[in-house]
Design an enzyme around this catalytic site. Structure first.
Site, PDB file in Angstrom:
ATOM      1  N   LYS A 118       0.506  -1.235   0.304  1.00 49.27           N
ATOM      2  CA  LYS A 118      -0.258  -0.064  -0.212  1.00 49.27           C
ATOM      3  C   LYS A 118       0.841   1.093  -0.202  1.00 49.27           C
ATOM      4  CE  LYS A 118      -4.422  -1.649   2.064  1.00 49.27           C
ATOM      5  NZ  LYS A 118      -5.845  -1.296   2.554  1.00 49.27           N
ATOM      6  N   LYS A 200      -7.608 -13.178 -11.302  1.00 45.68           N
ATOM      7  CA  LYS A 200      -8.416 -13.202 -10.983  1.00 45.68           C
ATOM      8  C   LYS A 200      -9.785 -12.396 -10.837  1.00 45.68           C
ATOM      9  CE  LYS A 200      -8.875 -14.257  -6.507  1.00 45.68           C
ATOM     10  NZ  LYS A 200      -8.538 -14.456  -4.928  1.00 45.68           N
ATOM     11  N   LYS A 203     -12.625  -5.672  -8.295  1.00 41.95           N
ATOM     12  CA  LYS A 203     -12.705  -4.891  -9.137  1.00 41.95           C
ATOM     13  C   LYS A 203     -12.306  -4.027  -9.600  1.00 41.95           C
ATOM     14  CE  LYS A 203     -14.027  -4.955  -4.399  1.00 41.95           C
ATOM     15  NZ  LYS A 203     -14.437  -4.286  -3.229  1.00 41.95           N
TER      16      LYS A 203
END
Length: 338
Positions: A118, A200, A203
């Site tokens: 992140k 996979k 979103k």
């Protein structure tokens, strides 16, 4: 012994309200969660405090927190059988999170791979919360004396850290926290992206992602554009190595219809992709229709959702308060007068 008097083990999972659920979430995990209350005392919360490590649009965060709760209920998480709540509504999470910060080592936090990932993605906002949120995650789990925490590959490290913190605290002050075990849930189908069957469904790839709240016409369009294969054979055959796009569509069709791969191959023998892809799309549309309609009904019924998360927070607070009171006493804080 009467089975009804046997205390169920506690299962807990926090879900970040980071966007609408997609078909991979549903078929891979959520669909199976509906059965867990028969075996466990289940707590599920929308981890809205965790989302704050990344800048959020306040209006969107509020919308997503309740909309995602509605989607989980529509997928089968019955509020009468599961404790459903918003993390920020149970202040014990933040309180124990701070305390556990003081029992979590700097080196342990610096080794967390999600912090590294992140930080690389949000270089303009590497804040303290991003670094210390595994301590809050430990508090989320330990507050409820959870026996099991469902973990995917990306969360194993955090579960191990939670265990280490619990053991460290128990060694210092005596038995306080139950040391949780990772729970490898029954996994459904592994659903890949419609636009890139090597990845996979996610979103972050909206073109290849089938969201539970997509309208039928949008779903039909996505399946019509789904990647198949460049071979000249153009037959519907389950061959993940040589025909990953078709294999993914067969997996999806099998998951929503219950038909075996052999039955699907026989059904579309000689019909080609032009018939197969719309058929998969239509099967998904009919599977998701009741989920979407029920979620939309609940989202429109703000009073109902408010009642669900209010009842859930009250039940969760009752359990969390007992743990926090024990922690305060162990570490020497004066007991709260209220």
């Amino acid at each position: 012994m009467d089975n009804e008097n046997v205390k169920k083990k506690v299962m807990l999972s926090g879900i970040q309200p980071s966007g609408d659920l997609h078909l991979g979430n549903y078929l891979g995990a959520v669909k199976n969660w509906a059965e867990l209350p028969e075996q466990f005392d289940c707590f599920y919360f929308m981890a809205d405090l965790h989302t704050l490590t990344v800048r959020q649009d306040p209006k969107e965060l509020r919308r997503r927190s309740t909309a995602q709760l509605a989607q989980y209920i529509a997928c089968g998480l019955d509020p009468e059988k599961n404790t459903l709540f918003l993390q920020s509504h149970v202040h014990e999470h933040a309180e124990l999170g701070w305390i556990l910060n003081c029992y979590t080592m700097f080196g342990e936090l610096s080794r967390m791979t999600q912090f590294k990932d992140k930080s690389a993605r949000h270089t303009d906002n590497i804040n303290g919360g991003l670094f210390t949120y595994p301590a809050l995650m430990a508090a989320d789990i330990l507050l409820y004396q959870a026996d099991f925490v469902p973990v995917g590959e990306d969360q194993k490290q955090h579960c191990e850290l939670t265990r280490d913190i619990a053991i460290r605290f128990n060694n210092l002050y005596g038995e306080t926290f139950k040391v949780p075990e990772p729970y490898i849930p029954k996994v459904g189908a592994r659903i890949m992206s419609l636009s890139n069957p090597a990845s996979k469904m996610s979103k972050s790839d909206p073109l290849g992602c089938v969201f539970l709240m997509d309208k039928p016409e949008e779903l039909a369009r996505k399946f019509k554009r789904a990647v198949t294969d460049s071979d000249t054979e153009r037959c519907v055959r389950f061959d993940p190595e040589n025909k990953p796009g078709v294999a993914n569509l067969i997996q999806i069709y099998s998951s929503v219809t219950g038909r075996s791969f052999d039955e699907i191959e026989a059904e579309f023998d000689g019909k080609g992709y032009g018939v197969f892809k719309p058929a998969v799309g239509e099967a998904v549309i009919e599977t998701l229709r009741p989920i979407r309609e029920e979620a939309e009904r609940m989202i429109a019924d703000k009073a109902y959702l408010q009642q669900v998360y209010t009842d859930g927070a009250q039940k969760a607070s009752f359990v969390a308060r007992k743990t926090l009171r024990k922690v305060y006493k162990k570490i020497g804080l004066v007991e709260k007068p209220f």
